[in-house]
Structures are given as structure tokens and as C-alpha cells.
Write an enzyme that holds these catalytic residues in place. Structure first.
Site: not given
Length: 432
Positions: A236, A115, A120
């Protein structure tokens, strides 16, 4: 304003001291951090590779990573568009420390970032992996997959394949990976300080939906992991439903063990917050660690008989598989390939062959293959706005790579009186 249900749950989860530290972080400016691209001008001084960087401002758990003293206008820095660095939240760079701890014991030839958008963690993965490893960087959402493709092209490493698939498509493909990163979609609690939209979208119902989606993703992809392979699970968000409870679910349903990653006490990383769950996990909380919210756990698939009929192809076989015309559909074992850094296909227009933009950005392109012209800052910004340029009269006609700080930005077609801009229109920056 934080949602009342979030306050009730998370304040109890954190405890009084940790909760107050977290609330205090909302009165602070979120730190800005970048990670330098080790493939582009690695020997240049820091000041030539990125703005506002100081040797004293390193992110302690990541190589080539720095906190900035201020947030510059990144859009107007050609070095960002050239792929010299990537703007990345510091907590997510903990992945570099995990990789640095595990790669020496892992046969890391084939890696999947499941994903991956906006890129990043994939750019970090590619920088940390052995040079001959092959990274599959995947994003199920087509729009986000195109952003991912742009960022992976700008990094310039050839051993990257960008795909636009669901986890079940990988399960059907028969590919087996040495390592899989599952940075799964989550309720986003760790981004509340930076993104108010995540606050308005939060609900307990959404947390529970995310928990089930995350388990579905793991179910689809677990069989693509080689025995002895590593699965890195990350979110996150803070709550234990999407974190510790999901790790426990993996341990209950699959033959896996949790690995310990050595960390420094100075990093102020928080461990498990679930009563009775004592496995090593790594939680970054704003106000305690210098970054935004992150949860990470590293699991290893125990060695044993591989289920099903999956095979473990050599890297050369994987590349052949990816480029085959029959493997472009995204279903029935086919993977939808958006970018293959090893196969930079030019565009044919009539009798003209226009080189792929990715070829200009690739670090594998021989320096003397095309003429090069260094641009000033003003001309570099004109190029990035997709405007025509006038090159020095001594510039050969034909395809030319334009550079800034000696790092390629892309191609122009020099026709003498002007140079036609070949920068991808969908990438161009707007007038600011």
C-alpha cells in the site's frame, strides 16, 4: 503535513499532473466501501445484508462490493459482527479481479495469504476460491493474528486455517502452494490520506528497511510455491523501491515471469513509474482511482524441477498435518494453528461440553443442529455487549444459536429464567 523528502521524491515520480491530482484528494472524503459475504444470505435483498448499499454503487473491479454514500456506525450493526459483510478499502479489492482472471488456469487447491491481518484480502480470497480449496491465512504478529482469526471465523467458511508464523516456518513445513499472496509490510504511503500516523512514521530510511524486509519475505516463501504457481505481490505504498525495484529483484533472482491482468481504462489504474521497467504492474493513486494507495504485481513461477525436498500434499493430508499435536510450535517445520475451520473443537468444563463459537458462525453447521432464536436490534446489541438475555418461554433449554436478520451471531445457554451469554468476551463491543 507531508514529509519534505516524500514530496521531493513522489512529486518527481508522479509528474506534475498526477501529483496535483493526488494532492487534490486530500481535500476529499475518502470513499467508504464494503464487500458482501457470499456465504451468508446471498439471496436476501441488499438492504437486508448491509447498510447504505445501492445497486448503482458497485466497485467495478470486485464482485459483491459497493461504495457507500455515507459511513454508518458499523460497530452498532449486528450484521457486521455476524459476518454478513466486511468493511474493506476499495483499491485492495482489485485482488478479486486478479483472482477472477487467473483461477480458471490454476489448480487452486492450496492457497496461502502470508501477511493476512486484519483479514480483508483473506476473506476476499476465500470468497473467490473454489469451494473445496483450502486457504492458509497467516499473520506473524500474535495480537494481529487474533484479529485475523476473529474475522475469518465470522466469515464462516470451513476451509480456512489461521496460523501465527513467520515465512521461514512455512519454508520448513514442506508445504507447497498453488498460490501465495504476499501483501508485504511497507512504508504505507498509500494510507497517508486516511491515517496521519503513517505520515509521522515515514522516512527514507524506513522505506529502505521495508525494501529489505520485503525481499527477505520473498526469499523465505518462494520455495513454498509450486512450479507454475502464482505469487501476488502487493503493497500500500507508491515508491518504486518497494514496488518495481523489488519485482525486478525477484525476476533477477528467481525463475519467474510477470503476468498481464486485463483492466478497463475507466478504472484509471497507473502502470509502471520506473524508467526502463516495462512489465505490467497496477498502481492505485487517490485522486486518480477511487480508493487509497495500492501496488500489485502478479508473477508465475516457471515450471521446472522443484528445489529441495518439499512435497505437495493432498488437501486431506494437509488437514491431518495441521491438526497433529506435534505441529503446534511455530518452529522446525511446525505451524502454530490458531483456528482450523474444519475442526471446531468444543470446550470441556467439568461434565459440560460447550460448543465452539465458530460452530455457530460456520456456514457448514446444519441449520437444525441447534434451536435458533431471532433477536431484535436492541437484543442483538445486548448480546454483542456480552449481556444476559431473556428468550421466549417456548425456547428449549440448553445451547441455542441467536440470530439477527436470520444470520447467526453466536451461542447462548438457555437455563429458563435467562440465557447465559457465550459470545467471546474479547470480541464484545463497548457501550457507545
Amino acid at each position: 503535513m507531508l514529509p519534505p523528502d516524500f514530496i521531493t521524491y513522489t512529486s518527481a515520480l508522479f509528474g506534475d499532473t498526477r501529483w496535483q491530482q493526488y494532492l487534490n484528494a486530500f481535500n476529499e472524503e475518502p470513499p467508504v466501501s464494503i464487500r458482501l459475504n457470499p456465504f451468508k444470505q446471498p439471496d436476501s435483498p441488499l438492504s437486508h445484508r448491509a447498510p447504505c448499499v445501492s445497486e448503482e454503487s458497485t466497485v467495478p473491479w470486485s464482485r459483491n462490493a459497493y461504495y457507500l454514500s455515507e459511513r454508518p456506525n458499523f460497530t452498532l450493526d449486528p450484521l457486521l459482527h455476524a459476518g454478513a459483510y466486511y468493511v474493506q478499502e476499495a483499491s485492495s479489492m482489485f485482488l478479486d479481479h486478479v483472482l477472477n482472471s487467473q483461477l480458471s488456469t490454476l489448480n487452486s487447491q492450496l492457497i496461502l495469504d502470508l501477511c493476512a491481518a486484519p483479514g480483508g484480502k483473506s476473506t476476499l480470497l476465500r470468497a473467490a476460491l473454489p469451494d473445496d480449496a483450502l486457504l492458509y491465512s497467516n499473520e506473524p504478529d500474535r495480537r494481529r493474528a487474533n484479529i485475523l482469526m476473529e474475522n475469518m471465523q465470522k466469515q464462516g467458511h470451513p476451509n480456512v486455517i489461521v496460523t501465527n508464523n513467520y515465512p521461514r516456518d512455512y519454508q520448513k513445513s514442506g508445504l507447497l502452494f498453488d498460490m501465495i499472496l504476499c501483501d508485504v509490510p511497507c512504508s504505507g504511503e498509500g494510507m497517508f490520506r486516511k491515517d496521519e500516523k503513517t505520515i509521522s512514521e515515514w522516512s527514507i530510511d524506513n522505506v529502505l528497511k521495508c525494501q529489505q524486509l520485503q525481499r527477505s519475505i520473498i526469499s523465505d516463501i518462494w520455495h513454498c510455491l509450486k512450479p507454475g504457481g502464482i505469487l501476488i505481490y502487493s503493497t500500500c505504498t507508491f515508491n518504486t523501491r518497494e514496488n518495481e525495484e523489488n519485482i525486478q529483484w525477484i525476476l533477477d533472482n528467481y525463475d519467474a515471469e510477470v503476468l498481464t491482468i486485463p483492466v478497463s481504462p475507466d478504472w484509471h489504474i497507473t502502470g509502471s513509474l520506473l524508467t526502463g521497467f516495462n512489465y505490467p504492474v497496477y498502481r492505485f493513486i487517490p485522486g486518480i482511482t477511487k480508493g487509497e494507495g495500492l501496488f500489485m504485481c502478479v508473477l508465475q513461477k516457471r515450471a521446472g524441477e522443484q528445489e529441495g525436498s518439499h512435497y505437495s500434499p493432498r488437501v486431506s493430508e494437509v488437514v491431518h498435518y495441521s491438526n497433529h499435536p506435534s505441529h503446534q510450535g511455530g518452529a522446525g517445520g511446525r505451524l502454530s494453528i490458531l483456528h482450523d475451520g474444519r475442526s471446531l473443537t468444543p470446550t470441556i468444563k467439568g461434565k459440560k461440553t460447550i460448543p465452539a463459537h465458530a460452530e455457530a458462525l460456520s456456514v457448514s453447521t446444519p441449520r437444525d443442529k441447534y434451536p435458533r432464536v431471532e433477536l431484535s436490534l436492541d437484543d442483538a446489541l445486548r448480546y454483542l455487549r456480552h449481556e444476559a438475555l431473556t428468550l421466549p418461554s417456548s425456547t428449549p433449554r440448553g445451547y441455542v444459536i441467536v440470530t439477527y436478520a436470520d444470520i447467526p451471531l453466536g451461542f447462548v445457554n438457555n437455563i429458563g429464567t435467562r440465557a447465559n451469554n457465550l459470545y467471546p468476551k474479547e470480541w464484545k463491543i463497548r457501550n457507545l
